[in-house]
Write a protein that holds these residues in place. Structure first.
Motif, mmCIF file in Angstrom:
data_model
loop_
_atom_site.group_PDB
_atom_site.id
_atom_site.type_symbol
_atom_site.label_atom_id
_atom_site.label_comp_id
_atom_site.label_asym_id
_atom_site.label_seq_id
_atom_site.Cartn_x
_atom_site.Cartn_y
_atom_site.Cartn_z
ATOM 1 N N GLN A 201 0.842 -1.211 0.000
ATOM 2 C CA GLN A 201 0.000 0.000 0.000
ATOM 3 C C GLN A 201 0.868 1.248 0.000
ATOM 4 O OE1 GLN A 201 -2.727 -0.986 3.390
ATOM 5 N NE2 GLN A 201 -4.261 -0.027 2.074
ATOM 6 N N PHE A 202 1.984 1.185 0.722
ATOM 7 C CA PHE A 202 2.924 2.311 0.747
ATOM 8 C C PHE A 202 3.547 2.492 -0.640
ATOM 9 C CE2 PHE A 202 7.214 4.046 2.376
ATOM 10 C CZ PHE A 202 6.753 5.347 2.381
ATOM 11 N N LEU A 203 3.857 1.378 -1.322
ATOM 12 C CA LEU A 203 4.404 1.483 -2.677
ATOM 13 C C LEU A 203 3.391 2.145 -3.614
ATOM 14 C CD1 LEU A 203 7.093 0.645 -4.147
ATOM 15 C CD2 LEU A 203 5.747 -1.167 -5.183
ATOM 16 N N ASP A 204 2.127 1.772 -3.472
ATOM 17 C CA ASP A 204 1.066 2.405 -4.278
ATOM 18 C C ASP A 204 1.013 3.909 -3.991
ATOM 19 O OD1 ASP A 204 0.406 -0.095 -5.243
ATOM 20 O OD2 ASP A 204 -1.297 -0.386 -3.882
ATOM 21 N N TRP A 205 1.143 4.260 -2.710
ATOM 22 C CA TRP A 205 1.116 5.677 -2.319
ATOM 23 C C TRP A 205 2.308 6.422 -2.946
ATOM 24 C CZ3 TRP A 205 4.456 9.013 0.039
ATOM 25 C CH2 TRP A 205 3.927 10.259 0.408
ATOM 26 N N ILE A 206 3.493 5.806 -2.888
ATOM 27 C CA ILE A 206 4.686 6.442 -3.488
ATOM 28 C C ILE A 206 4.470 6.654 -4.982
ATOM 29 C CG2 ILE A 206 7.157 6.164 -3.999
ATOM 30 C CD1 ILE A 206 7.267 4.365 -1.418
ATOM 31 N N ASP A 207 3.943 5.614 -5.642
ATOM 32 C CA ASP A 207 3.662 5.682 -7.076
ATOM 33 C C ASP A 207 2.760 6.880 -7.384
ATOM 34 O OD1 ASP A 207 4.003 4.717 -9.621
ATOM 35 O OD2 ASP A 207 3.265 2.703 -9.175
ATOM 36 N N ALA A 208 1.724 7.046 -6.574
ATOM 37 C CA ALA A 208 0.744 8.116 -6.806
ATOM 38 C C ALA A 208 1.280 9.497 -6.425
ATOM 39 C CB ALA A 208 -0.530 7.822 -6.015
ATOM 40 N N ASN A 209 2.233 9.542 -5.503
ATOM 41 C CA ASN A 209 2.710 10.826 -4.965
ATOM 42 C C ASN A 209 4.156 11.146 -5.326
ATOM 43 O OD1 ASN A 209 0.510 11.948 -2.914
ATOM 44 N ND2 ASN A 209 0.524 9.723 -2.783
ATOM 45 N N LEU A 210 4.704 10.422 -6.301
ATOM 46 C CA LEU A 210 6.123 10.595 -6.615
ATOM 47 C C LEU A 210 6.448 12.011 -7.087
ATOM 48 C CD1 LEU A 210 8.834 9.113 -6.646
ATOM 49 C CD2 LEU A 210 8.418 8.545 -9.043
ATOM 50 N N ASP A 211 5.553 12.590 -7.897
ATOM 51 C CA ASP A 211 5.811 13.958 -8.378
ATOM 52 C C ASP A 211 5.840 14.947 -7.216
ATOM 53 O OD1 ASP A 211 5.916 12.971 -10.923
ATOM 54 O OD2 ASP A 211 3.886 13.583 -11.479
ATOM 55 N N ALA A 212 4.941 14.756 -6.257
ATOM 56 C CA ALA A 212 4.920 15.631 -5.075
ATOM 57 C C ALA A 212 6.202 15.466 -4.257
ATOM 58 C CB ALA A 212 3.701 15.319 -4.214
ATOM 59 N N LEU A 213 6.687 14.237 -4.144
ATOM 60 C CA LEU A 213 7.938 13.987 -3.408
ATOM 61 C C LEU A 213 9.116 14.646 -4.111
ATOM 62 C CD1 LEU A 213 7.343 10.240 -2.462
ATOM 63 C CD2 LEU A 213 7.516 12.142 -0.850
ATOM 64 N N LEU A 214 9.180 14.482 -5.439
ATOM 65 C CA LEU A 214 10.283 15.084 -6.197
ATOM 66 C C LEU A 214 10.240 16.610 -6.123
ATOM 67 C CD1 LEU A 214 10.273 12.685 -9.269
ATOM 68 C CD2 LEU A 214 12.212 13.041 -7.719
ATOM 69 N N ALA A 215 9.015 17.156 -5.984
ATOM 70 C CA ALA A 215 8.854 18.609 -5.854
ATOM 71 C C ALA A 215 9.003 19.080 -4.407
ATOM 72 C CB ALA A 215 7.488 19.030 -6.398
ATOM 73 N N ARG A 216 9.271 18.118 -3.499
ATOM 74 C CA ARG A 216 9.500 18.398 -2.068
ATOM 75 C C ARG A 216 8.293 18.992 -1.377
ATOM 76 N NH1 ARG A 216 15.889 19.577 -2.357
ATOM 77 N NH2 ARG A 216 16.078 18.892 -4.482
ATOM 78 N N ASP A 217 7.130 18.518 -1.722
ATOM 79 C CA ASP A 217 5.916 18.935 -1.022
ATOM 80 C C ASP A 217 6.024 18.507 0.442
ATOM 81 O OD1 ASP A 217 2.941 19.629 -0.918
ATOM 82 O OD2 ASP A 217 2.958 17.565 -0.216
ATOM 83 N N PRO A 218 5.902 19.446 1.390
ATOM 84 C CA PRO A 218 6.144 19.106 2.801
ATOM 85 C C PRO A 218 5.233 17.999 3.339
ATOM 86 C CG PRO A 218 6.166 21.484 2.517
ATOM 87 C CD PRO A 218 5.705 20.902 1.211
#
Length: 366
Positions: A201-218
């Motif tokens: 489930q965490f992998l699915d979350w990373i997949d869905a939120n990868l752009d936000a992570l790369l953009a450093r969304d807090p």
């Protein structure tokens, strides 16, 4: 999802060596971050010449009310300096300033600084307290948590070290805003790692939120760091010294360490080598009939989207196998791999050299 304006805590449960991981914004300057640490007359901030100029003065100011003296030593930056010579700079500073066995060390930097400060703390006067203040994503989600400390030897990575737990881990998410993008991607490798081994489930979350992570969304970063630390805390709480389940945290690391040692430490970042190593490990898992091609394709695409290499350097299968045999997980010369037994569950096992060589040849530059 947690709101990053408030503090998150993850507990590492190790009996009398238990401690908290603090996760949030503006933690460096908050007096409450540093409350209840062991009393001492002196502290030593160990940093490097990249992170030091940005954050050392702020940490020094935060610690000044707690210690009569706060010293700082800046090490040269990079994996290539994770050696005896650089470690001695910490001991030189401690001995030169007359540090006693109550002196508290603060590791301000990435994984290299954290590993070396922890090892120095384990050794100086047979053990002084230390605090992890990780400033890279990789260090916040992995290397600062769990008490593994080490330096490299030219023959193998992290071969000289000790298990030694910190008093606290302080993950100030604001420090991630100054990270170079390459370091950001390298840290994402260790975030992504937790999905296939423990939580799809965490992998699915990373997949869905990868752009936000790369953009450093807090908010995205807060969740990624917290969930990663929760999984690592769960594993370390069961197996502090890697006698069993803790080995699953090395998914991708057997191949990755071979890349690092084969190229020379510092050529690829640790997270880059792990990212590529996880792709290789997923291919090996598939060849052993543990996962299907769809999983490998999806996983490889995620690693690539994170900005990580998916093709290994052309070292030759024999060079990879040589370095894997001196890996800490090898037993009596047999290489142990962390493989995906099924998505969300990992297994540690051997594999025939010929099959491993086929995987390496298939995953490396031609």
């Amino acid at each position: 999802m947690s709101n990053t304006s408030h503090l998150e805590r993850v507990a590492i449960d190790l009996g009398d060596r238990s401690y908290s991981i603090l996760i949030g914004e503006q933690l460096l300057d908050a007096a409450s971050t540093w409350a209840d640490l062991p009393k001492a007359s002196a502290a030593l901030i160990v940093t490097n010449d990249t992170v030091g100029p940005i954050y050392a003065e702020r940490l020094q100011a935060a610690l000044a009310p707690l210690y009569k003296q706060v010293h700082t030593v800046a090490l040269p930056d990079g994996e290539s300096h994770k050696d005896w010579q650089t470690l001695n700079l910490i001991f030189d500073e401690l001995l030169g300033k007359g540090a006693d066995r109550k002196t508290v060390l603060f590791a301000l930097g990435g994984g290299v600084v954290g590993d070396m400060t922890g090892f120095a703390a384990a050794c100086y006067m047979r053990g002084v307290p230390f605090v992890q203040v990780p400033t890279t994503l990789l260090a916040q989600v992995d290397s600062s948590v769990g008490g593994k400390t080490a330096i490299n030897h030219p023959i193998g990575k992290n071969m000289i070290g000790a298990f030694y737990q910190p008093q606290r881990v302080v993950c100030d998410l604001d420090t991630l805003q100054t990270l170079p993008q390459r370091e950001m991607s390298a840290g994402l490798a260790e975030v992504i790692k937790y999905g296939p081994i423990a939580d799809m489930q965490f992998l699915d979350w990373i997949d869905a939120n990868l752009d936000a992570l790369l953009a450093r969304d807090p908010k995205a970063l807060a969740h990624a760091v917290k969930r990663s630390c929760e999984i690592k805390a769960w594993v370390v709480g069961q197996d502090e010294r890697e006698g069993g389940i803790r080995a699953i945290l090395n998914f991708g690391h057997t191949f990755g360490h071979a890349i690092e040692a084969g190229l020379g430490f510092g050529e690829w970042l640790h997270g880059e080598a792990v990212g590529c190593g996880m792709v290789m490990a997923s291919h090996l898992s598939q060849r052993l009939g543990l996962v299907d091609e769809a999983f490998v394709s999806r996983f490889t695409a995620l690693i690539e989207r994170a900005g990580l290499p998916i093709v290994g350097p052309k070292l030759g299968a024999d060079v990879y196998l040589h370095h894997m045999r001196v890996d800490k997980k090898a037993e009596a010369g047999e290489i142990k791999f962390v493989l995906i037994d099924k998505p969300g569950t990992a297994i540690v096992r051997g594999a025939p050299d010929a099959l491993v060589a086929q995987v390496i040849d298939g995953c490396c530059e031609k």
